[in-house]
Design an enzyme around this catalytic site. Structure first.
Site, PDB file in Angstrom:
ATOM      1  N   PHE A 149     -54.052  55.549   5.450  1.00 52.51           N
ATOM      2  CA  PHE A 149     -55.232  55.224   4.675  1.00 52.51           C
ATOM      3  C   PHE A 149     -56.535  55.125   5.415  1.00 52.51           C
ATOM      4  O   PHE A 149     -56.598  54.379   6.238  1.00 52.51           O
ATOM      5  CB  PHE A 149     -54.900  54.045   3.669  1.00 52.51           C
ATOM      6  N   ASP A 150     -57.458  55.848   4.950  1.00 51.01           N
ATOM      7  CA  ASP A 150     -58.807  55.370   5.082  1.00 51.01           C
ATOM      8  C   ASP A 150     -59.295  54.056   4.337  1.00 51.01           C
ATOM      9  O   ASP A 150     -58.383  53.765   3.357  1.00 51.01           O
ATOM     10  CB  ASP A 150     -59.687  56.498   4.961  1.00 51.01           C
ATOM     11  N   LEU A 151     -60.301  53.322   4.783  1.00 49.45           N
ATOM     12  CA  LEU A 151     -60.635  52.203   4.242  1.00 49.45           C
ATOM     13  C   LEU A 151     -61.553  52.360   3.046  1.00 49.45           C
ATOM     14  O   LEU A 151     -61.536  52.030   1.767  1.00 49.45           O
ATOM     15  CB  LEU A 151     -60.714  51.029   5.110  1.00 49.45           C
TER      16      LEU A 151
END
Length: 530
Positions: A7-9
Site C-alpha cells: 500500500f501507498d500511504l
C-alpha cells in the site's frame, strides 16, 4: 487473492491534504511566497518533496532542500496528524490481514513519519513491513521504496512478484509496481491528475475503498466491482485493466472470473461458525484444564480432598481457580486470535456517548437481575443456585478482580472479538448480534445465566459494532458485572433493587440510554462519512 499487498500511504490509505499542503504553505512562506489556496498545492501529495519544489516553484536544489527542512519543521510536530483515514479503510486492512495476506507500506514519506501516522490511526498492527524514504535523502523514489519492500519480502520467503500487488493513487505507484514486475491497482479517489493513472498503465482503477475491497477480497461480482461499486457494467468499471493489458494473465481478466474462485456464501458462513465454535471450545477447555490443575494442587497441599474443606474455604479456592483459569484462557486465546480482533477503532467516537453506555451497562444488569428474580426462574436451575453461591462467597478483592476485570477480558476476546467478528463478516448486523448473543448465553450452561447472558451479549455486540474496538464491550461488561456485584451483594439494602418498581425503572433507563447511545454514535458515524 494476492499473498502480498503493498500500500501507498498518502492518497491511498489516508487523505493527507490538510497536513501536507499546510506544511508546504509553511515552507513557501519562509521564502516570502504566500499561497492561500490549498487546492493548488495538491500536486505535492505523492512525489518527492524536493522535486516538487523545483518543478512547481523553480527552486534550485539547495533551495528545495531548505524548503524540505522547513516543511518537516511543521510536519514532524503537527502536519503528520492532519489527515483522515478513508472511510472503510481500517475495516479493509483488518479483513485483509485476517485473510492471511502479508501487508506492507511502500511510501515516499520518511519512514519515521509513516510509523507515527500508522500508530496514530491504530492500524500499525496490520502491516508486516513498513518502508519509506530516509530523512537524509536516500530512497525517495517509489521504485527504490518498492525494491526495498521486495528485498524484505524475499528475506521472508515471499519474493514472487506475480503474487504481489501495489495499491496507490499516483503514476509513481504504478511505475514502482512495474519496476519489480508486480501487479498494480490504482485508486482514483486520491490525487492523480486526469488521465494520469490510465496513461501510466494501471491494470485496474477503483473509485473508492469498497471497490478496492471487491477486487482484493472478491464478492458476488468481484470483477464488475473493479470500478469501486459505481453501478456501471464491467466494461465501464475496469477502466484501465481492459484497455492496457490484453494477456490472459492480466489482473483485470483474473478478477473478472474471481467470483468463481471465492468461497460460496454458505462456505463462508460455515467457516465463520467453525472458527467461532473452535474459539469457544478452546476457551472452555483451557479454563477447565487450568482450573482442574489448580484445584488438584490445592488438594495435594492440604493432603485432603478439596471438598472436605470448610464451605467458605472451598468456595474461596474455587474462585481462585476460576480467576486464574480465566486469565490463562484469556492469554492463550488472545495469542491465537488477536489478529482477528479490532483493538484500535477506525471510527469516530463521540466521547459523550460513553456516559449513556456506562449507564446502560449498569441499568440493564440490575434490570435483568430483577426480572429473573421476580419471575423466580432460578427455581428451575439448581446449577445456577450452586454457581451463584460459589461466586458470591468470596472476598471482595477477589470478586472484583475475577468478575469485574478478568471475566470481561477473557469473554470479550472470544465472544465479541472472535465470535461476533466472524459472524459479522458473513451476516448482516442484526443476525450477527442475535446469533453471537445466543452463543454467549448458551455457553454459560444454565437457564438463568443463559437468559441474562443472551440479552447482555446482544448489547455487547452492538457496542462492539458501534465503537469498532474491543475496549468498548470490555468496559461495558466490566461495569455490568461490578455494578451487580456491588449493589446486590455488598450493600445491605441491595434487595430493594429487585422490587417491581425498581425493575421497571432500570429497564426504562436502559431503553433510554440505548437510544441515546445509538443517536450519539450514529451522528459520529455521519460526521466521519462527511
Amino acid at each position: 487473492m494476492f499473498s502480498c499487498i503493498l500500500f501507498d500511504l498518502d492518497g491511498t490509505i489516508s487523505d493527507p491534504k490538510q497536513g501536507i499542503c499546510g506544511c508546504v504553505q509553511y515552507a513557501l512562506r519562509s521564502f516570502g511566497i504566500e499561497e492561500p489556496e490549498l487546492d493548488r498545492l495538491e500536486p505535492f501529495i505523492g512525489p518527492p518533496l524536493a522535486e516538487s519544489f523545483m518543478k512547481y516553484y523553480n527552486f534550485t536544489a539547495e533551495q528545495a532542500q531548505e524548503a524540505v527542512e522547513k516543511y518537516r519543521e511543521r510536519f514532524s510536530v503537527t502536519g503528520k496528524y492532519e489527515n483522515v483515514l478513508y472511510p472503510g479503510m481500517g475495516a479493509l486492512l483488518h479483513d485483509l490481514k485476517a485473510s492471511g495476506a502479508t501487508l506492507a507500506i511502500a511510501s515516499s514519506k520518511p519512514t519515521v513519519y509513516v510509523e507515527d501516522i500508522l500508530v496514530h490511526f491504530g492500524i500499525r498492527e496490520y502491516f508486516d513491513i513498513v518502508v519509506g524514504s530516509e530523512l537524509d535523502g536516500r530512497r525517495v523514489h517509489k521504485e527504490e521504496v518498492v525494491a526495498e519492500v521486495l528485498s524484505q519480502l524475499a528475506a521472508r520467503g515471499e519474493s514472487d512478484p506475480d503474487k504481489m500487488v501495489m495499491i496507490g493513487d499516483r503514476s509513481f505507484d504504478v511505475e514502482g509496481a512495474k519496476a519489480i514486475g508486480a501487479h498494480c491497482i490504482a485508486v482514483s479517489y486520491g490525487y492523480a491528475q486526469p488521465g494520469e493513472l490510465e496513461n501510466a498503465g494501471a491494470e485496474i482503477i477503483v473509485r473508492d475503498v469498497e471497490g478496492l475491497r471487491s477486487v482484493l477480497l472478491g464478492g458476488t461480482q468481484a470483477g464488475n466491482s473493479a470500478q469501486a461499486g459505481s453501478g456501471t457494467q464491467a466494461g465501464n468499471s475496469a477502466q484501465a485493466g481492459s484497455s492496457t493489458a490484453t494477456g490472459s494473465n492480466t489482473l483485470s481478466e483474473r478478477y473478472r472470473g474471481s467470483a468463481a474462485k471465492t468461497k460460496t456464501k454458505s462456505g463462508q458462513f460455515w467457516s465463520a461458525v467453525g472458527t467461532s465454535a473452535l474459539a469457544m471450545f478452546a476457551y472452555y477447555v483451557i479454563s477447565l484444564l487450568i482450573s482442574s490443575a489448580i484445584l488438584t494442587a490445592v488438594s495435594v497441599v492440604y493432603a485432603i480432598g478439596l471438598q472436605e474443606l470448610e464451605g467458605s474455604s472451598y468456595n474461596f479456592w474455587l474462585n481462585v481457580a476460576s480467576a486464574l483459569s480465566t486469565f490463562g484462557a484469556f492469554i492463550i486465546c488472545y495469542g491465537i486470535w488477536h489478529k482477528k480482533i479490532r483493538f484500535h477503532s477506525t471510527k469516530e467516537i463521540d466521547k459523550l456517548s460513553i456516559v449513556p453506555m456506562v449507564i446502560l451497562a449498569a441499568a440493564i444488569a440490575i434490570g435483568m437481575n430483577g426480572v429473573l428474580t421476580l419471575t423466580e426462574l432460578y427455581r428451575f436451575s439448581p446449577t445456577f443456585q450452586r454457581v451463584s453461591e460459589m461466586q458470591f462467597d468470596t472476598p471482595v478483592w477477589l470478586g472484583i478482580i475475577s468478575y469485574g476485570i478478568l471475566a470481561p477480558l477473557g469473554e470479550e476476546i472470544v465472544f465479541r472479538g472472535v465470535v461476533y467478528g466472524q459472524l459479522r463478516k458473513v451476516l448482516k448486523v442484526p443476525y450477527a448480534v442475535v446469533l453471537s448473543g445466543l452463543a454467549f448465553g448458551l455457553f454459560h450452561g444454565n437457564l438463568v445465566q443463559a437468559v441474562y447472558a443472551t440479552v447482555i451479549g446482544c448489547l455487547l455486540a452492538l457496542v462492539y459494532e458501534w465503537y469498532g474496538t474491543i475496549a468498548a464491550p470490555m468496559l461495558f461488561h466490566s461495569v455490568a458485572n461490578l455494578f451487580v456485584y456491588v449493589m446486590l451483594e455488598l450493600l445491605p439494602f441491595g434487595g430493594v433493587f429487585l422490587s417491581v418498581p425498581s425493575c421497571v425503572l432500570f429497564l426504562v433507563l436502559s431503553a433510554g440510554s440505548l437510544f441515546l447511545l445509538w443517536m450519539l454514535q450514529g451522528k459520529a458515524a455521519l460526521r466521519q462519512k462527511g
